[in-house]
Design a protein around this motif. Structure first.
Motif, mmCIF file in Angstrom:
data_model
loop_
_atom_site.group_PDB
_atom_site.id
_atom_site.type_symbol
_atom_site.label_atom_id
_atom_site.label_comp_id
_atom_site.label_asym_id
_atom_site.label_seq_id
_atom_site.Cartn_x
_atom_site.Cartn_y
_atom_site.Cartn_z
ATOM 1 N N ALA A 108 0.831 -1.212 0.000
ATOM 2 C CA ALA A 108 0.000 0.000 0.000
ATOM 3 C C ALA A 108 0.866 1.262 0.000
ATOM 4 C CB ALA A 108 -0.945 -0.003 1.194
ATOM 5 N N LEU A 109 2.064 1.182 0.595
ATOM 6 C CA LEU A 109 2.957 2.351 0.628
ATOM 7 C C LEU A 109 3.391 2.754 -0.780
ATOM 8 C CD1 LEU A 109 5.263 1.319 3.613
ATOM 9 C CD2 LEU A 109 3.608 3.198 3.611
ATOM 10 N N SER A 110 3.363 1.801 -1.707
ATOM 11 C CA SER A 110 3.787 2.129 -3.066
ATOM 12 C C SER A 110 2.608 2.559 -3.944
ATOM 13 C CB SER A 110 4.504 0.926 -3.699
ATOM 14 O OG SER A 110 3.577 -0.093 -4.009
ATOM 15 N N ILE A 111 1.385 2.455 -3.418
ATOM 16 C CA ILE A 111 0.214 2.773 -4.243
ATOM 17 C C ILE A 111 -0.616 3.913 -3.651
ATOM 18 C CG2 ILE A 111 -1.997 1.834 -5.090
ATOM 19 C CD1 ILE A 111 -0.622 -0.895 -5.316
ATOM 20 N N LEU A 112 -0.708 3.952 -2.326
ATOM 21 C CA LEU A 112 -1.652 4.875 -1.683
ATOM 22 C C LEU A 112 -0.959 6.022 -0.968
ATOM 23 C CD1 LEU A 112 -3.944 2.174 -0.045
ATOM 24 C CD2 LEU A 112 -4.390 3.416 -2.157
ATOM 25 N N ASP A 113 -1.558 7.207 -1.108
ATOM 26 C CA ASP A 113 -1.147 8.339 -0.279
ATOM 27 C C ASP A 113 -2.103 8.413 0.915
ATOM 28 O OD1 ASP A 113 1.047 9.439 -1.724
ATOM 29 O OD2 ASP A 113 -0.380 10.048 -3.281
ATOM 30 N N PRO A 114 -1.693 9.105 1.994
ATOM 31 C CA PRO A 114 -2.610 9.223 3.128
ATOM 32 C C PRO A 114 -3.965 9.777 2.664
ATOM 33 C CG PRO A 114 -0.442 10.003 3.740
ATOM 34 C CD PRO A 114 -0.392 9.717 2.262
ATOM 35 N N GLY A 115 -5.031 9.132 3.145
ATOM 36 C CA GLY A 115 -6.383 9.587 2.794
ATOM 37 C C GLY A 115 -6.976 8.871 1.587
ATOM 38 N N ASP A 116 -6.152 8.201 0.781
ATOM 39 C CA ASP A 116 -6.687 7.432 -0.357
ATOM 40 C C ASP A 116 -7.497 6.243 0.161
ATOM 41 O OD1 ASP A 116 -5.542 9.049 -2.240
ATOM 42 O OD2 ASP A 116 -3.829 7.736 -2.652
#
Ligand SMILES: Cc1ncc(COP(=O)(O)O)c(C=O)c1O
Length: 388
Positions: A108-116
């Motif tokens: 998820a760290l490689s796909i999502l920004d905070p709040g996504d």
């Protein structure tokens, strides 16, 4: 000392409470038949241990691995071709994981920004939700309900959520519900992901543990699957290599590439003797896979048939190493039932609430003890009269 806010979401978990309950009972000199944690206990084939042992004795194998060896990537590509009829480019479509847990914790760290938004099944294997939480993502739970055979209803996801979501995780055969999903679900999943431009992660940890002659394959076999996502696979259950930590992320080259980049900044790759063991596991004689499947199936039969006879109504799982069973109507909470069951029988199981809001009302039993111990668990439950 001040610590990160994100740590506040990882308070003392159910599993620590279970460990405490277990410890207290053992300290009191009482027996525990532990079906709580899904730690596989079937050892790897001798040929796999020998391959690892040989590589361990080679001094050249103590350097940082940094990246996956070409020989291992080629072996993984051959394995996916042979077993699932899926063609993969070893250079761009495969990345090793230090167990799929490593990938689940970090992808998820490689796909999502905070709040996504990340969509995860409910109930689910805890790291499915904890990984995106670590990344600061918002979770949308996709219920897996008994009335739908625990299969996610994609049509129930609100349009607004689907439009906003960037990433979703699905996994069948499923932990904890042990459900399998029909091919129609997967076709719908690919179409859904394309329509809303959502990256799909399919966790296929139990692809080989399906019972009663059932067959299972790979998400990547579906037309269009590789365009929308990746699959995780693990050698932990299939080859008895849980402690060696071997898993793979396979499929869409952009997703695989991003995870590789992230991981290259986090770890220095898989210990080379473990890469040697992985090659041997997936390339050599595969009869161990059928033997492992048969062993779990026999354990399932002893446990489920016996408990049903004792008066505990439950579905026999079609696959995985878990049994998902409803708690008796006289209990409101699964954790209270788990305590009582342990007190009266010595059998320790996991409350369904540990797996998310929809898990309440159930318990999960892991098929991680011998057939003899499964029979002992059944005998204890019968003797206790808890379901009489
Ligand atoms: C659904 C699921 N995915 C992944 C894992 C982690 O497996 P690994 O040993 O490959 O990290 C587990 C372990 O129980 C699991 O149940």
């Amino acid at each position: 000392m001040e610590f990160a806010k994100r740590m506040e979401q990882f308070g003392e978990g159910v599993f620590s409470r279970l460990a405490e309950m277990r410890k207290e009972r053992v300290a009191a000199g009482k027996n525990v038949i532990d079906l709580s944690i899904g730690a596989p206990n079937i050892p790897p084939a001798k040929r796999i241990m020998e391959a690892m042992a040989k590589a361990v004795m080679d001094p050249a194998n103590y350097v940082y691995a940094i990246s996956d060896r070409k020989a291992m990537l080629d072996a993984v590509a051959r394995w996916y071709q042979r077993r699932y009829n899926v063609t993969l480019d070893p250079d761009t479509e495969i990345c090793s994981l230090l167990g799929s847990q490593d990938g689940l914790a970090h992808i998820a760290l490689s796909i999502l920004d905070p709040g996504d938004i990340m969509m995860v099944p409910d109930p689910c294997y805890p790291i499915f939700a904890d990984g995106p939480r670590i990344a600061g993502a918002e979770l949308y739970y996709m219920p897996q309900k008994k009335e739908h055979d625990y299969v996610i209803q994609l049509g129930d996801i609100p349009e607004e959520v689907a439009r906003k979501a960037k990433f979703m995780l699905v996994s069948y055969p499923n932990n904890p519900t042990a459900a399998m999903a029909p091919i129609e679900f997967y076709k719908e999943l690919v179409a859904f992901a394309k329509k809303y431009d959502i990256i799909v992660l399919h966790d296929n940890a139990y692809s080989e543990l399906v019972f009663d002659g059932r067959e299972w394959g790979s998400f990547l076999e579906l037309p269009g699957a590789k365009e929308v996502g990746v699959e995780f696979n693990s050698l932990s259950k299939t080859y008895g290599l849980a402690g060696a930590r071997i898993g793979y992320c396979l499929g869409n080259s952009k997703v695989v590439g991003m995870l590789k980049t992230l991981k290259s900044n986090m770890d220095y790759g898989m210990f080379l003797p473990i890469q040697a063991a992985a090659i041997e596991a997936i390339s050599g004689d595969q009869s161990i896979v059928a033997e492992t499947r048969a062993a779990y199936e026999r354990r399932r039969d002893v446990l489920c048939d016996g408990l049903i006879e004792a008066g505990w109504q439950m579905d026999k799982p079609p696959g995985t190493m878990f049994v998902w069973a409803p708690i008796p109507a006289s209990y409101e909470y699964s954790e209270a039932f788990v305590k009582d069951l342990l007190d009266k029988t010595g059998v320790l199981v996991t409350p369904g609430s540990a797996f998310g809001p929809s898990g309440e009302g159930y318990v999960r039993m892991a098929l991680v003890q011998s057939e003899e111990d499964m029979q002992r668990a059944v005998d204890e439950v019968k003797k206790s009269g808890i379901f009489a």
